[in-house]
Scaffold this active site. Structure first.
Site: not given
Length: 592
Positions: A126, A413, A431, A433, A450, A453, A477-478, A498
């Protein structure tokens, strides 16, 4: 001296003791597992959203968001490469053919399963906030949060990229072929050209901010300002040169020297929205091995990515809430499935919003959020009517309290699933973002945005928000790369892009695979639905819109909307491998 095992050893324990985990602890009326688990007959094919049939293979398989990228992965597998080798080749080609979604200017999470040791490794690549970042980064002069795209476009939103170092770290752990070999296909495509796809052309046509960057405008658009048409051969010699440097010198060629200097120049030199990244920030970047989060679902064990991603915990929570329901029977009652699934989502997203953030900065109660007693109590809140808006729970083993805040996440992503000839697997979600990231192009690749986020508002009710901006911190993050096991054997590798809807896309696919017995293509193509603790969202233009009346009768506020997942799934069957690539995008699953 503490006898707590190391993270890698704990990950190996997680995988090695898969069969020993308490399965179905919440099950009351759970049906028998459907066919299609490892060693069983192939799962049933059913008509899904798309018309493409399931792809099968007997030795190895890769599923990715673009045919050129998937073929690059298969080429590596044919040459005897590992699942990690293939994923690296896929990612590098995706940077070219799907630049709006991922690339070396962004970050990623990678789950790896090693068949011999049964170890599950979770690698966190990340992006991080620069050392100069402050909590008020995204507040305007009036003290209010900046409009989203005012924050995104430019250097302010760019985090220190992690993907290159993640790929190198994974290769050092699990690679088989030489590092430079993995770059060959992407370099050839960058030098010789590739054809612009319909999706890339369509994304460029809708894009408003990218043409303002001179390098991006010269590369992506014709002299009259229109995007290059479908079929146009696009060449990227600058990216080829960047890849050659990384292939020769490793990640140091990215995080130090001329490439790093150019990244910093682009970030700090933006004319209206500069950032504060330094070459020291790039040089200091490190990937982290995290403990995967694993939990039971009926006869299966699922492993996902833990914090700073919220995806793994949220997916495990949702499935735990559904375990006391006969989800297999809802295959013939999709409105009921959408009701239960949406209510489970409300509970998971409520906890996600309050407790999830970078665990190096916030104490995240992972153990409590996945505690079986806590989950059973939360599951009891799901009734015949919608609860509307769920409140976060009070998990056990909690030290202090975090304060959450909702924000947009990861629209740019992609996901890669790979199973190699030795049975090793990769689930990697990657990703930059937003679509096209920060709209800054450097040496042939786009830089992420990013940092948006993070929560734009650093405090709430006078208390610091868990996901606020801090120096060196990783934004929540998801992303939810997921590996599924049964009796210790690999069953599936799944993931999706998504934004925060990743959690619902992955959860839906797992229900379709494991409860409804669908093959991966049919499971992926099932209409998307769910709730992020707001309205119940149904995929517009699909049969899901027809469920609205039944859901409204249960008290749901329903919203039909575009839910463009890009899920890639591979399942192990008694006949080999079955793959599914989301027909909402351009992906394919290929293998031999």
């Amino acid at each position: 001296m503490s006898m707590m095992p190391s993270r890698r050893w704990r990950a190996m324990l997680c995988a090695g003791l898969l069969a020993a985990l308490p399965m179905g602890a919440l099950a009351q009326t759970a049906p028998s597992p459907p066919p299609g688990a490892a060693g069983d007959v192939a799962p049933e094919r059913a008509t899904g959203r798309g018309s493409r049939g399931v792809d099968t293979a007997t030795r190895y398989m890769v599923a990715a968001a673009n045919p050129l990228a998937a073929e690059a992965g298969r080429e590596i597998l044919r040459a005897g490469g590992s699942a990690v080798d293939a994923a690296i080749a896929v990612q590098l080609v995706l940077n070219l053919v799907e630049p709006q979604s991922s690339g070396i200017g962004g970050g990623a999470f990678l789950l790896h399963y090693e068949a011999i040791t049964k170890a599950v490794t979770a690698i966190d690549g990340r992006e991080t906030a620069p050392a100069a970042a402050k909590p008020d980064r995204f507040l305007g002069a009036d003290g209010k949060p900046m409009p989203f795209y005012d924050a995104v476009v430019g250097g302010r939103s760019v985090g220190v990229p992690g993907t290159v170092m993640l790929l190198e770290h994974a290769h050092q752990m699990h690679g088989k072929l030489p590092w430079p070999r993995l770059f060959a296909r992407a370099i050839a495509l960058a030098e010789n050209g590739f054809t612009v796809s319909p999706r890339l052309n369509g994304q460029l046509a809708m894009e408003r901010h990218l043409p303002a960057n001179p390098a991006a405008r010269a590369y992506f658009y014709q002299p009259d300002g229109t995007p290059w048409p479908v079929g146009h051969v696009l060449r990227n010699p600058d990216f080829a040169a960047t890849l050659r440097a990384i292939a020769e010198k490793g990640s140091a060629a990215f995080y130090e020297g001329p490439v790093a200097a150019d990244i910093v120049t682009a970030v700090t030199g933006h004319p209206t929205n500069p950032g504060d990244m330094t070459e020291a920030d790039l040089k200091a970047y490190r990937v982290k091995e995290r403990e995967p989060v694993c939990g039971p679902y009926r006869a299966y064990t699922l492993c996902g990515m833990g914090p700073p991603s919220s995806g793994g915990i949220a997916v495990l929570q949702m499935l735990a809430f559904l375990e006391s329901r006969d989800m297999a029977a809802t295959r013939n009652d999709p409105a009921l499935a959408a009701h239960w699934f949406s209510e489970a989502g409300r509970l998971a997203f409520a906890d996600r919003g309050l407790y999830l953030a970078d665990p190096d900065f916030v104490t995240v109660p992972v153990r409590g959020l996945l505690d079986r007693g806590y989950l059973a109590g939360r599951a009891a809140l799901v009734g015949e009517r919608s609860m509307g808006k769920a409140q976060p729970g009070e998990p056990p083993f909690k030290e202090g309290r975090a304060w959450g805040h909702a924000e947009a996440e990861e629209h740019g992503t992609s996901h890669i699933s790979v199973v190699d000839g030795a049975g090793n697997a990769v689930a990697m979600t990657t990703t930059i973002e937003d679509g096209f990231g920060s709209r800054l192009m450097v040496r042939g690749f786009l830089l992420n945005n990013e940092l948006t986020d993070f929560a734009f508002t650093p405090t709430e009710d006078g208390k610091p928000v868990a996901n606020r901006v801090e120096p060196g911190k990783r934004p929540r993050s998801s992303m939810a790369p997921t590996l599924v096991f049964r009796d210790g054997a690999l069953v599936a590798a799944v993931g999706s892009p998504g934004g925060s809807n990743i959690i619902n896309y992955v959860g839906k696919t797992l229900v379709a695979l494991l409860d409804w017995g669908l093959d991966p293509q049919a499971a992926v193509d099932v209409p998307n639905f769910g709730s992020r603790n707001g309205p119940t969202e149904l995929e517009q233009g699909t049969e899901a819109e027809g469920w609205a009346a039944a859901l409204e009768a249960r008290g749901h506020t329903v919203k039909a909307m575009e839910l463009t997942s890009g899920t890639q799934a591979i399942r192990v069957t008694g006949q080999g491998l079955a793959g599914g690539a989301d027909t909402r995008r351009e992906g394919v699953a290929v293998g031999d």
